[in-house]
Enzyme design. Sequence first.
Site, mmCIF file in Angstrom:
data_model
loop_
_atom_site.group_PDB
_atom_site.id
_atom_site.type_symbol
_atom_site.label_atom_id
_atom_site.label_comp_id
_atom_site.label_asym_id
_atom_site.label_seq_id
_atom_site.Cartn_x
_atom_site.Cartn_y
_atom_site.Cartn_z
ATOM 1 N N LYS A 1 -5.416 9.336 -0.548
ATOM 2 C CA LYS A 1 -5.565 8.872 0.840
ATOM 3 C C LYS A 1 -4.439 9.539 1.619
ATOM 4 C CE LYS A 1 -2.665 4.789 0.494
ATOM 5 N NZ LYS A 1 -2.472 3.392 0.789
ATOM 6 N N CYS B 1 -4.310 1.847 -8.264
ATOM 7 C CA CYS B 1 -4.528 0.392 -8.349
ATOM 8 C C CYS B 1 -5.985 -0.046 -8.416
ATOM 9 C CB CYS B 1 -3.842 -0.277 -7.168
ATOM 10 S SG CYS B 1 -2.100 0.144 -7.116
ATOM 11 N N ARG C 1 0.849 -1.190 0.000
ATOM 12 C CA ARG C 1 0.000 0.000 0.000
ATOM 13 C C ARG C 1 0.882 1.237 0.000
ATOM 14 N NH1 ARG C 1 -2.851 -1.248 5.435
ATOM 15 N NH2 ARG C 1 -0.733 -2.039 5.686
ATOM 16 N N PHE D 1 -10.664 -2.348 6.400
ATOM 17 C CA PHE D 1 -11.242 -1.952 5.114
ATOM 18 C C PHE D 1 -12.754 -1.806 5.159
ATOM 19 C CE2 PHE D 1 -9.052 -1.260 1.137
ATOM 20 C CZ PHE D 1 -7.753 -1.208 1.609
HETATM 21 C C1 UGA Z 1 -3.836 -1.091 -2.910
HETATM 22 C C2 UGA Z 1 -3.841 -2.407 -2.119
HETATM 23 O O1 UGA Z 1 -4.306 -2.191 -0.788
HETATM 24 C C3 UGA Z 1 -2.439 -3.009 -2.065
HETATM 25 O O2 UGA Z 1 -2.479 -4.263 -1.398
HETATM 26 C C4 UGA Z 1 -1.945 -3.200 -3.511
HETATM 27 O O3 UGA Z 1 -0.635 -3.693 -3.546
HETATM 28 C C5 UGA Z 1 -1.961 -1.873 -4.231
HETATM 29 O O4 UGA Z 1 -3.302 -1.336 -4.211
HETATM 30 C C6 UGA Z 1 -1.500 -2.128 -5.650
HETATM 31 O O5 UGA Z 1 -2.205 -2.830 -6.379
HETATM 32 O O6 UGA Z 1 -0.365 -1.777 -5.979
HETATM 33 P P1 UGA Z 1 -3.197 1.474 -2.379
HETATM 34 O O7 UGA Z 1 -3.726 1.790 -3.743
HETATM 35 O O8 UGA Z 1 -1.904 2.062 -1.943
HETATM 36 O O9 UGA Z 1 -3.039 -0.144 -2.211
HETATM 37 O O10 UGA Z 1 -4.285 1.982 -1.374
HETATM 38 P P2 UGA Z 1 -5.245 1.396 -0.234
HETATM 39 O O11 UGA Z 1 -4.706 1.733 1.091
HETATM 40 O O12 UGA Z 1 -5.603 -0.006 -0.481
HETATM 41 O O13 UGA Z 1 -6.531 2.318 -0.507
HETATM 42 C C7 UGA Z 1 -7.216 2.303 -1.764
HETATM 43 C C8 UGA Z 1 -8.393 3.235 -1.734
HETATM 44 O O14 UGA Z 1 -9.422 2.711 -0.870
HETATM 45 C C9 UGA Z 1 -8.084 4.619 -1.202
HETATM 46 O O15 UGA Z 1 -8.761 5.568 -1.998
HETATM 47 C C10 UGA Z 1 -8.632 4.604 0.220
HETATM 48 O O16 UGA Z 1 -9.001 5.874 0.694
HETATM 49 C C11 UGA Z 1 -9.843 3.712 0.041
HETATM 50 N N1 UGA Z 1 -10.276 3.057 1.296
HETATM 51 C C12 UGA Z 1 -9.479 2.133 1.897
HETATM 52 C C13 UGA Z 1 -11.514 3.359 1.825
HETATM 53 O O17 UGA Z 1 -12.260 4.204 1.282
HETATM 54 N N2 UGA Z 1 -11.924 2.703 2.957
HETATM 55 C C14 UGA Z 1 -11.150 1.788 3.576
HETATM 56 O O18 UGA Z 1 -11.584 1.216 4.601
HETATM 57 C C15 UGA Z 1 -9.890 1.490 3.036
#
Ligand code: UGA
Length: 420
Positions: free
Chosen positions: A314, A253, A147, A242
Amino acid sequence: MNVGIVGAGYVGLVQAVGLAVLGARVRLAEKNPEKLASLSEGRVPIFEAGLEDAMSDAIEKGNLTFHSDNIDVAQNSEVVFLCLPTPPSIDGVADLSFLNGVLAELAEANIKTTIVIKSTVPVGTTERMARRYQGVFPVLHNPEFLREGTALDDFLHPDRVVIGGGTQEERDMVASVYEGLDTETIFTDATSAELIKYASNSYLATRITFVNALANIAESVGADILDVTRGMGADKRIGRHFLKPGPGYGGSCFPKDTVALLATSRQAGYEFALLNSVVDVDRSQRHWVTGNIRRLVGGDLDGAKIGMWGVAFKSGTDDTRESPALKIALVLQAEGAKVTAYDPEANDPSLSQVDSPIEAARGARLLLVATEWPEFNDVDMGAVAEVMEGDIVYDVRNLLNPEKVRAAGLRYVGLGRPKI
Ligand code: UGA
């Protein structure tokens, strides 16, 4: 162990530093001369917690060196990880030209080293490459699950390592690179490894979207989404992670990988209606938020001054790719609103940005909390109330303490939370 990495982007850099921390001797190849120069001077071009310090340490210990020549790196390594960009082309299909180019270059130079594709690639790619280069070098897949913002920590404490393709001997060799990690290693074929990556991201996107839809219902029926998700998450089969509602998922991603899995399923002759709806519902979440903002400022955004806290997709990153904050701001601007934004790390040329949260709130009819930076909790809300023209704080991350906001004489509106 001598390890080569091709591509010093976000994934390659974390992979290189992480493996160096584990004790490997890592050679990192990067074609961009400016990037290479800055890395050689110990500067990390991205904002990522702990990465620069760990990189300096690794350089000092002689565990990490930078190179411009892919062949030189591959010749001196027992295994090479390809960490190359695979951006979606206009039709949403991943552009594999960087990957194809480097594989052809290594084959031309008669490299015999085991090659591992680290980049996220469409299902079937690794198998196709392995067949194409059969007898030259083995090609395996080892997806990344990092992440942004916590990437180095995720690398050092992964939930699993997935290694797909090749013979068991080749898989074991790749696994030995991660020997220092306390985690489960899943060995499988290359196609399953690719699907694990898309399935994980798409499932997480589905989970967020489900919660966002629930938050919208909670708003209408007068329930509190934070209590609802606490109650759901207490069920071990569901789990607490999540489940945070927000303005929709962003980043480089989830948006890309959900669409890519849809394309894969269509090619496979299966209409993945569930995932299709996730993508649609996620898009509509931004309209839900902008609709609420329009209503909160009295029905007309034309000329309305909106303060915005957060631009990154984020917290913990300066990345604005597919950022819901940015998308919302652009819709507001298109309807005539004047958006002034502040973000501790992210900058975007399409926005008017200031350098403090108070300045972003100055003169605003509504203050939107769009990214969950923890430091927004430390801002003096009394000072915010003083500079704002209106009195509404719309917190679509449910980050702030409503009591503190209300104590400053402001109206607090959360996402999926009961109205005041
Ligand atoms: C994501 C995956 O979590 C990683 O495991 C993966 O390696 C990566 O994509 C990738 O494919 O390279 P990332 O994009 O850094 O990682 O971000 P996340 O922390 O997963 O968040 C993704 C989105 O979901 C963000 O916009 C975040 O704000 C949102 N989110 C996350 C929520 O709205 N609610 C949550 O409870 C969690």
